[in-house]
Design an enzyme around this catalytic site. Structure first.
Site, PDB file in Angstrom:
ATOM      1  N   ASP A  11      34.844  48.788  39.498  1.00  0.00           N
ATOM      2  CA  ASP A  11      33.424  48.390  39.537  1.00  0.00           C
ATOM      3  C   ASP A  11      33.141  47.660  40.851  1.00  0.00           C
ATOM      4  OD1 ASP A  11      34.976  46.118  38.893  1.00  0.00           O
ATOM      5  OD2 ASP A  11      33.338  45.182  37.756  1.00  0.00           O
ATOM      6  N   ASP A  16      37.618  45.009  44.250  1.00  0.00           N
ATOM      7  CA  ASP A  16      37.903  46.402  43.871  1.00  0.00           C
ATOM      8  C   ASP A  16      38.001  47.267  45.124  1.00  0.00           C
ATOM      9  OD1 ASP A  16      35.828  45.176  41.840  1.00  0.00           O
ATOM     10  OD2 ASP A  16      36.966  46.638  40.680  1.00  0.00           O
ATOM     11  N   ASN A  41      30.661  44.438  37.872  1.00  0.00           N
ATOM     12  CA  ASN A  41      30.153  43.428  38.812  1.00  0.00           C
ATOM     13  C   ASN A  41      28.670  43.646  39.126  1.00  0.00           C
ATOM     14  OD1 ASN A  41      32.537  41.957  39.247  1.00  0.00           O
ATOM     15  ND2 ASN A  41      33.320  43.574  40.569  1.00  0.00           N
ATOM     16  N   THR A 127      40.321  48.184  37.199  1.00  0.00           N
ATOM     17  CA  THR A 127      40.072  46.906  37.880  1.00  0.00           C
ATOM     18  C   THR A 127      38.671  46.378  37.551  1.00  0.00           C
ATOM     19  OG1 THR A 127      39.251  47.963  39.895  1.00  0.00           O
ATOM     20  CG2 THR A 127      41.613  47.500  39.799  1.00  0.00           C
ATOM     21  N   PHE A 169      36.309  37.652  33.437  1.00  0.00           N
ATOM     22  CA  PHE A 169      35.121  38.520  33.507  1.00  0.00           C
ATOM     23  C   PHE A 169      35.340  39.927  32.910  1.00  0.00           C
ATOM     24  CE2 PHE A 169      32.470  41.641  35.806  1.00  0.00           C
ATOM     25  CZ  PHE A 169      31.203  41.176  35.471  1.00  0.00           C
ATOM     26  N   ASN A 170      36.352  40.658  33.372  1.00  0.00           N
ATOM     27  CA  ASN A 170      36.496  42.058  32.938  1.00  0.00           C
ATOM     28  C   ASN A 170      36.658  42.170  31.419  1.00  0.00           C
ATOM     29  OD1 ASN A 170      36.319  43.013  35.544  1.00  0.00           O
ATOM     30  ND2 ASN A 170      38.540  43.078  35.866  1.00  0.00           N
ATOM     31  N   HIS A 243      41.494  39.296  43.366  1.00  0.00           N
ATOM     32  CA  HIS A 243      42.000  39.767  42.070  1.00  0.00           C
ATOM     33  C   HIS A 243      42.559  41.198  42.068  1.00  0.00           C
ATOM     34  CE1 HIS A 243      39.812  36.332  40.332  1.00  0.00           C
ATOM     35  NE2 HIS A 243      38.759  36.728  40.993  1.00  0.00           N
ATOM     36  N   ASP A 244      41.652  42.160  42.263  1.00  0.00           N
ATOM     37  CA  ASP A 244      41.986  43.548  41.922  1.00  0.00           C
ATOM     38  C   ASP A 244      43.124  44.194  42.723  1.00  0.00           C
ATOM     39  OD1 ASP A 244      40.098  43.454  39.932  1.00  0.00           O
ATOM     40  OD2 ASP A 244      38.491  44.253  41.177  1.00  0.00           O
TER      41      ASP A 244
HETATM   42  C1  BDR Z   1      37.473  40.390  37.990  1.00  0.00           C
HETATM   43  O1  BDR Z   1      36.058  40.301  37.819  1.00  0.00           O
HETATM   44  C2  BDR Z   1      35.383  40.811  38.940  1.00  0.00           C
HETATM   45  O2  BDR Z   1      34.464  39.879  39.396  1.00  0.00           O
HETATM   46  C3  BDR Z   1      36.426  41.165  39.968  1.00  0.00           C
HETATM   47  O3  BDR Z   1      36.101  42.384  40.612  1.00  0.00           O
HETATM   48  C4  BDR Z   1      37.703  41.288  39.181  1.00  0.00           C
HETATM   49  O4  BDR Z   1      37.929  42.591  38.741  1.00  0.00           O
HETATM   50  C5  BDR Z   1      38.056  38.993  38.103  1.00  0.00           C
HETATM   51  O5  BDR Z   1      37.765  38.249  36.967  1.00  0.00           O
HETATM   52 CA    CA Z   2      36.676  44.459  39.534  1.00  0.00          CA
END
Ligand code: BDR
Ligand code: CA
Length: 315
Positions: A11, A16, A41, A127, A169-170, A243-244
């Site tokens: 996303d 990502d 996102n 991701t 978040f994810n 993160h990703d």
């Molecule tokens: C995840 O949430 C999104 O904001 C980032 O792309 C990542 O995949 C981190 O919590």
């Molecule tokens: Ca992401």
């Protein structure tokens, strides 16, 4: 060595986008069969465009990009423009990409690809919210035979949540999808905030990336400089978590990470802790061991890898 076949389900999102670059930088190790996009996102209309832009920047207009689910399985969509900017990839200039959007829906593409693949030959890399993959599994569970492993970015144990006090978040966006993916019965590597919060894009690291001097590195440095603003303020750290790309890094250099096989269960109903990932790190329950939970990372080694791989792109 035959490259490992992967599908990246994302996303974009600046992080990502960097995960896509990292995956496309290693054709000897990873064969990216396709890139599937999901609402996360930012809305789907933007995540699919952003993924195609990244393929253009990487010189891979041949890449097959698909648009998938525009909302979570059961809940209303949540987006994160306040972190990623209105485009989702603020930090690079938006343009109309040449990489085409494939006609097929991403879920159909995932099902079709896995139905036609040999047993245990495809690795899925989600991701973003795991809606596309979970929907594919729900529609045709037999596709799991073709899955070698799932390497996902999502969840948190020691770090707590980043979008709610308890949830990452994810997983928060689509907890029902995450629940299906973590419990699908195939090996799952779960990369959560416990690790990604250690991989900080400090000014020095961003400068190193910019110093690589090609188009992909320039775009990466631009996006990370933007990403920096919100997270640096929020966490009071020097640099934002990246993160990703940790998912792809785990595939390329698993030695940079420490993992523990254990149970991960997702809270799917509580209003207070929706999306919480209960990671049974100390094996205090007899719940089945469904994930390999990543809990430590060599951050310097991660950035060395990223810089080295970004330098492989031309121009
Ligand atoms: C995840 O949430 C999104 O904001 C980032 O792309 C990542 O995949 C981190 O919590
Ligand atoms: Ca992401």
């Amino acid at each position: 060595m035959t490259p490992r076949k992967v599908i990246i389900d994302c996303d974009p999102g600046q992080d990502d986008a960097v995960a896509l670059f990292l995956a496309m930088s290693a054709p000897d190790e990873l064969e990216v069969l396709g890139v599937t996009t999901v609402a996360g996102n930012v809305p789907l209309e933007l995540t699919q465009r952003n993924a195609r832009m990244m393929c253009d920047i990487a010189g891979r207009t041949d890449m097959r990009v698909y648009a998938g689910c525009d909302k979570p399985m059961k809940l209303e969509a949540i987006t994160a423009e306040y972190i990623h900017g209105n485009t989702g990839i603020d930090g690079v200039d938006v343009f109309d990409p040449k990489t085409p959007l494939q006609d097929m829906h991403a879920v159909d593409y995932i099902i079709d690809t896995l139905r036609n693949a040999a047993k245990g030959t495809v690795t899925l890399i989600p991701t973003g919210p795991m809606t596309n993959i979970a929907t594919a599994i729900q529609r045709d569970p037999a596709i799991l035979d073709a899955v070698d492993r799932i390497v996902s970015m999502g969840g948190a144990m020691r770090e707590g949540g980043n979008r709610s006090p308890s949830a990452e978040f994810n997983v928060l966006v689509d907890p029902h999808a995450a629940d299906i993916v973590y419990n699908c019965g195939r090996p799952v590597t779960a990369v959560g905030l416990d690790v990604t919060h250690k991989v900080l894009s400090t000014r020095e690291r961003v400068a190193r990336i910019r110093g690589v001097g090609n188009k992909v590195a320039e775009a990466t440095a631009g996006m990370l400089s933007f990403f920096h603003r919100y997270d640096t303020k929020k966490y009071g750290s020097e640099g934002a978590p990246l993160h990703d790309p940790c998912t792809v890094a785990w595939l390329l250099r698993p030695d940079l990470f420490e993992t523990r096989v254990c149970n991960l269960s997702v809270e799917t109903s509580s209003e207070l802790t929706l999306g919480h990932t209960a990671v049974d790190f100390w094996h205090v329950t007899d719940r089945p061991h469904n994930v390999e939970w990543t809990y430590a990372v060599d951050a310097e080694g991660f950035y060395d890898l990223l810089v080295e791989r970004l330098a492989r792109f031309g121009g």
